[in-house]
Scaffold this active site. Sequence first.
Site, short mmCIF file in Angstrom:
data_model
loop_
_atom_site.label_atom_id
_atom_site.label_comp_id
_atom_site.label_asym_id
_atom_site.label_seq_id
_atom_site.Cartn_x
_atom_site.Cartn_y
_atom_site.Cartn_z
N ARG A 164 -44.76 27.23 -68.17
CA ARG A 164 -44.31 28.38 -68.96
C ARG A 164 -43.13 29.09 -68.26
NH1 ARG A 164 -46.89 25.52 -71.16
NH2 ARG A 164 -48.82 25.77 -72.30
N SER A 244 -51.28 33.93 -76.42
CA SER A 244 -51.85 34.09 -75.07
C SER A 244 -51.02 35.08 -74.27
CB SER A 244 -51.89 32.74 -74.35
OG SER A 244 -52.72 31.84 -75.03
N GLU A 340 -47.82 36.10 -69.58
CA GLU A 340 -46.96 35.11 -70.22
C GLU A 340 -45.98 35.81 -71.15
OE1 GLU A 340 -47.50 31.30 -73.19
OE2 GLU A 340 -49.02 31.63 -71.65
#
Length: 344
Positions: A164, A244, A340
């Site tokens: 990520r 998320s 994130e």
Amino acid sequence: MNIEQNKSLKSFNTFGIEASAKYFTEVGSVESFSELFHHSIFQTEKKMILGGGSNILFTGDFDGLVIHNAIMGLQVISEGETQVLVKAGAGELWHKLVLWCIQNGYAGLENLSLIPGLVGAGPMQNIGAYGVEIKDVFYELEAISMKTGELVRFSLADCQFGYRESAFKNKYKNDFFITSVTLRLAKINSPRSTYTFRVDYGDIKATLAEMNIQNLSLEAVSHAVCKIRNHKLPNPKELGNAGSFFKNPTISKAAFDELIAKNPLIPNYPLADGSVKIPAGWLIEQCAWKGKVVGHTGSHKMQALVLVNYGGATGAEVWQLAQDIRQSVKDKFGIEISTEVNVV
């Protein structure tokens, strides 16, 4: 070129947070960005590039220029017997690109179905799901320097992809406006195709069985992924969220050995470098956050990783919840979980 003032950003972020931009404009081509680059507002105001707003939390108004990416287009730029290069405008919806590739028999993105956001955010985040990341099919991207106005190409190595992560979230943060992304995909209908479907991650194989799928296809895998995502994740159009909110933390083998001695049921994924990845959702759930409502926000009842806006939540309220969750995980397990979602 149209530059608006005091523009509401509520419809430009999937959390549905009330926030506004001092200045706001949409860029639909490389040429229009060049025009914007020479505008006095661009030269004097601080700037933020905004795509689909599916990975952002506004904690207040933005005192500067918000540039919304609206560069469209899907095309094949090179084709061989077993592979194809597909170029997509950075302002296209990611899922639209996935569906277009599936319809044309181009394989590699089916596991990434229904990920919200625009194409340009894909390499920035190195988006991934169900065992696949964009880096696995990435060829190159084009971007305009926010400092010089020059159009630059970035290769796979240039992007420095990680979990990520990419150079655009670190080394080049806020330095480039991505205009297009080119992906190398497999031609599933080629007689010489050796493409292997990836269905062993998560619930894909079980979902395919429930759907009574006998023969694998791009459409079948995509439908299975969409079914799983729709079951586990709330629709942002119905319940504000950014997917998320936290990354799955990675800890050392020594730290894991100590942790599992106290928590023998903890799920874990050993990595090639010896470290171990722990599901952040499990950690948060063990701290009794799953389904908990705090004011106008909370952790979703089906997925603890997802923080939601139940209506009227402020960005500051969601961010406070995130910090409280992080602290409780650290207190209970000694593990730091990072966000994130980009917090502005």
